[in-house]
Design a protein around this motif. Structure first.
Motif, PDB file in Angstrom:
ATOM      1  N   GLY A 131      42.213  47.734  38.693  1.00  0.00           N
ATOM      2  CA  GLY A 131      41.647  46.435  38.792  1.00  0.00           C
ATOM      3  C   GLY A 131      39.995  46.828  38.119  1.00  0.00           C
ATOM      4  O   GLY A 131      39.160  45.961  38.117  1.00  0.00           O
TER       5      GLY A 131
ATOM      6  N   TRP B  66      42.429  45.027  30.543  1.00  0.00           N
ATOM      7  CA  TRP B  66      43.743  45.416  30.050  1.00  0.00           C
ATOM      8  C   TRP B  66      43.940  44.443  28.882  1.00  0.00           C
ATOM      9  O   TRP B  66      43.203  43.485  28.456  1.00  0.00           O
ATOM     10  CB  TRP B  66      44.695  44.846  31.084  1.00  0.00           C
TER      11      TRP B  66
ATOM     12  N   GLY C 291      43.545  37.854  39.862  1.00  0.00           N
ATOM     13  CA  GLY C 291      43.636  39.287  39.368  1.00  0.00           C
ATOM     14  C   GLY C 291      42.492  39.466  38.135  1.00  0.00           C
ATOM     15  O   GLY C 291      42.855  40.051  37.164  1.00  0.00           O
TER      16      GLY C 291
ATOM     17  N   GLY D 211      40.110  41.667  38.033  1.00  0.00           N
ATOM     18  CA  GLY D 211      39.608  42.803  37.635  1.00  0.00           C
ATOM     19  C   GLY D 211      38.235  43.264  37.457  1.00  0.00           C
ATOM     20  O   GLY D 211      37.343  42.799  38.062  1.00  0.00           O
TER      21      GLY D 211
ATOM     22  N   ASP E 171      40.232  38.409  43.123  1.00  0.00           N
ATOM     23  CA  ASP E 171      40.976  39.611  43.140  1.00  0.00           C
ATOM     24  C   ASP E 171      41.097  40.226  44.526  1.00  0.00           C
ATOM     25  O   ASP E 171      40.676  39.698  45.496  1.00  0.00           O
ATOM     26  CB  ASP E 171      40.156  40.640  42.043  1.00  0.00           C
TER      27      ASP E 171
ATOM     28  N   LEU F 274      41.064  37.195  46.965  1.00  0.00           N
ATOM     29  CA  LEU F 274      42.324  36.295  46.764  1.00  0.00           C
ATOM     30  C   LEU F 274      43.336  37.184  46.523  1.00  0.00           C
ATOM     31  O   LEU F 274      43.589  37.694  45.576  1.00  0.00           O
ATOM     32  CB  LEU F 274      42.463  35.239  45.844  1.00  0.00           C
TER      33      LEU F 274
ATOM     34  N   TRP G   1      47.105  37.797  46.449  1.00  0.00           N
ATOM     35  CA  TRP G   1      48.449  36.967  46.185  1.00  0.00           C
ATOM     36  C   TRP G   1      49.324  36.541  47.328  1.00  0.00           C
ATOM     37  O   TRP G   1      49.800  37.413  48.014  1.00  0.00           O
ATOM     38  CB  TRP G   1      49.304  37.489  45.048  1.00  0.00           C
TER      39      TRP G   1
ATOM     40  N   SER H 161      45.552  37.332  33.262  1.00  0.00           N
ATOM     41  CA  SER H 161      45.775  38.325  32.260  1.00  0.00           C
ATOM     42  C   SER H 161      46.293  39.443  32.922  1.00  0.00           C
ATOM     43  O   SER H 161      45.779  40.012  33.911  1.00  0.00           O
ATOM     44  CB  SER H 161      44.516  38.556  31.523  1.00  0.00           C
ATOM     45  N   ASP H 162      47.215  39.969  32.397  1.00  0.00           N
ATOM     46  CA  ASP H 162      48.120  41.245  32.797  1.00  0.00           C
ATOM     47  C   ASP H 162      48.180  41.331  34.080  1.00  0.00           C
ATOM     48  O   ASP H 162      47.874  42.349  34.800  1.00  0.00           O
ATOM     49  CB  ASP H 162      47.249  42.340  32.022  1.00  0.00           C
TER      50      ASP H 162
HETATM   51  C1  LIG Z   1      46.473  45.263  35.252  1.00  0.00           C
HETATM   52  S1  LIG Z   1      45.100  44.599  36.147  1.00  0.00           S
HETATM   53  C2  LIG Z   1      44.478  43.283  35.133  1.00  0.00           C
HETATM   54  C3  LIG Z   1      43.248  42.996  35.214  1.00  0.00           C
HETATM   55  C4  LIG Z   1      42.399  41.867  34.282  1.00  0.00           C
HETATM   56  N1  LIG Z   1      43.132  40.788  34.629  1.00  0.00           N
HETATM   57  C5  LIG Z   1      42.599  42.441  32.965  1.00  0.00           C
HETATM   58  O1  LIG Z   1      43.504  41.719  32.384  1.00  0.00           O
HETATM   59  O2  LIG Z   1      41.731  43.190  32.371  1.00  0.00           O
HETATM   60  C6  LIG Z   1      45.824  43.524  37.425  1.00  0.00           C
HETATM   61  C7  LIG Z   1      44.887  43.091  38.495  1.00  0.00           C
HETATM   62  O3  LIG Z   1      45.484  42.250  39.577  1.00  0.00           O
HETATM   63  C8  LIG Z   1      45.051  42.637  40.772  1.00  0.00           C
HETATM   64  N2  LIG Z   1      45.844  42.573  41.886  1.00  0.00           N
HETATM   65  C9  LIG Z   1      47.143  43.463  41.844  1.00  0.00           C
HETATM   66  N3  LIG Z   1      47.990  42.990  43.027  1.00  0.00           N
HETATM   67  C10 LIG Z   1      47.269  42.095  43.422  1.00  0.00           C
HETATM   68  C11 LIG Z   1      47.499  41.253  44.625  1.00  0.00           C
HETATM   69  N4  LIG Z   1      48.617  41.593  45.502  1.00  0.00           N
HETATM   70  N5  LIG Z   1      46.636  40.378  44.907  1.00  0.00           N
HETATM   71  C12 LIG Z   1      45.481  39.886  44.214  1.00  0.00           C
HETATM   72  N6  LIG Z   1      45.369  40.535  43.321  1.00  0.00           N
HETATM   73  C13 LIG Z   1      46.035  41.380  42.714  1.00  0.00           C
HETATM   74  C14 LIG Z   1      44.580  43.939  40.602  1.00  0.00           C
HETATM   75  O4  LIG Z   1      43.436  44.188  41.626  1.00  0.00           O
HETATM   76  C15 LIG Z   1      43.978  44.084  39.157  1.00  0.00           C
HETATM   77  O5  LIG Z   1      42.611  43.601  39.007  1.00  0.00           O
END
Ligand SMILES: C[S@@+](CC[C@H](N)C(=O)[O-])C[C@H]1O[C@@H](n2cnc3c(N)ncnc32)[C@H](O)[C@@H]1O
Length: 257
Positions: free
Chosen positions: A81, A85, A113, A115, A134, A163, A165, A186-187
């Motif tokens: 995070g 990405w 998410g 990040g 996030d 938040l 999920w 995203s991602d």
């Molecule tokens: C691969 S990173 C992508 C970050 C950003 N969206 C980007 O594309 O640069 C996945 C994101 O989802 C968040 N995430 C993972 N599991 C999660 C959950 N159970 N609830 C909320 N957020 C979550 C992580 O903290 C991270 O910020």
């Protein structure tokens, strides 16, 4: 140099809210001050203090350019995070190329998410009212990046909220008050155990009229399985695709029947 704050500023420990920057470090690109934003800034700085401090051992400052602006993101390889990405880059490109068509000015947007915040920053610069969300442990760095790149140079200061999920959605985002024009992601789909909760969250956040924009690099068979489930509940349009990098960008409208 046209980032909102000087990139010469050193990364600051996140235990404390960053002080409002000096005026001369702002608006180096000549952008105008937001009307009446001092209350918003105060509120945002106060809200920062409630987040768990993000204490990564090392940070880097990465530069991006969207909407003619330099965006400086504090990243750390110590957390998924805390790095930008490829899906985020694709989504930002789409937002800047389709701003008018998407009617982003004043649009209400929630990012899941988020990040380190690049997508939320670009959406804010494009004039949207953004809520970036996030997991708790990345919110400190997210808030830092949002403030650093939007303070005093966007119409609406983006907000940050936890938040997780599938957890406590009705308490934190009551249906009675919930409306977003766009939900951005995203991602968010990769090898984790929360894919069902992620899909349930996407569904929960969408009301009639909400458009979900989801960009993702497809790496695993489980990513495609998620897409199949996504298509069962959302009317799905492929908006953009890079076959070379396996990044796809979808528009989803929740099926209501
Ligand atoms: C691969 S990173 C992508 C970050 C950003 N969206 C980007 O594309 O640069 C996945 C994101 O989802 C968040 N995430 C993972 N599991 C999660 C959950 N159970 N609830 C909320 N957020 C979550 C992580 O903290 C991270 O910020």
């Amino acid at each position: 140099m046209d980032a909102c704050l000087s990139s010469e500023q050193q990364p600051r420990p996140l235990e404390e809210a960053p002080s409002p920057p000096d005026d001369e470090t702002l608006h180096t690109d000549g952008t105008s001050r937001c009307p009446g934003d001092s209350n918003e800034i105060e509120a945002s700085l106060r809200s920062l203090q409630k987040f768990v401090p993000t204490n990564y051992a090392s940070y880097t400052q990465e530069n991006y350019r969207f909407v003619g602006k330099k965006i400086v993101i504090q990243e750390s390889i110590e957390s998924y995070g805390a790095v930008v990405w490829p899906g985020a880059i694709a989504l930002c490109q789409y937002l800047e190329e389709h701003t008018e068509e998407l009617n982003l000015r004043g649009a209400k947007i929630l990012e899941i998410g988020a990040g380190p915040g690049l997508v939320s920053i670009v959406a804010s610069i494009l004039g949207a009212q953004v809520m970036a969300t996030d997991l708790p442990d990345v919110l400190g760095n997210l808030q830092y990046n949002l403030l650093k790149n939007t303070l005093n140079c966007t119409t609406y200061l983006p907000e940050v909220k936890e938040l997780v999920w599938g957890e406590g959605l009705e308490q934190s985002f009551p249906k009675s008050t919930l409306y977003y024009d766009y939900v951005l992601a995203s991602d968010v789909v990769y090898h984790h155990y929360f894919l069902d909760k992620l899909l349930a969250t996407m569904v929960y956040l969408c009301q009639p009229g909400t458009v979900l924009l989801w960009a993702n690099k497809f790496r695993f068979s489980t990513d495609y399985e998620f897409l199949d489930k996504f298509k069962q509940v959302f009317d799905t349009t492929l908006l953009a695709e890079s076959q070379e990098s396996s990044i796809k960008l979808f528009k989803g409208i929740l099926k209501w029947d």
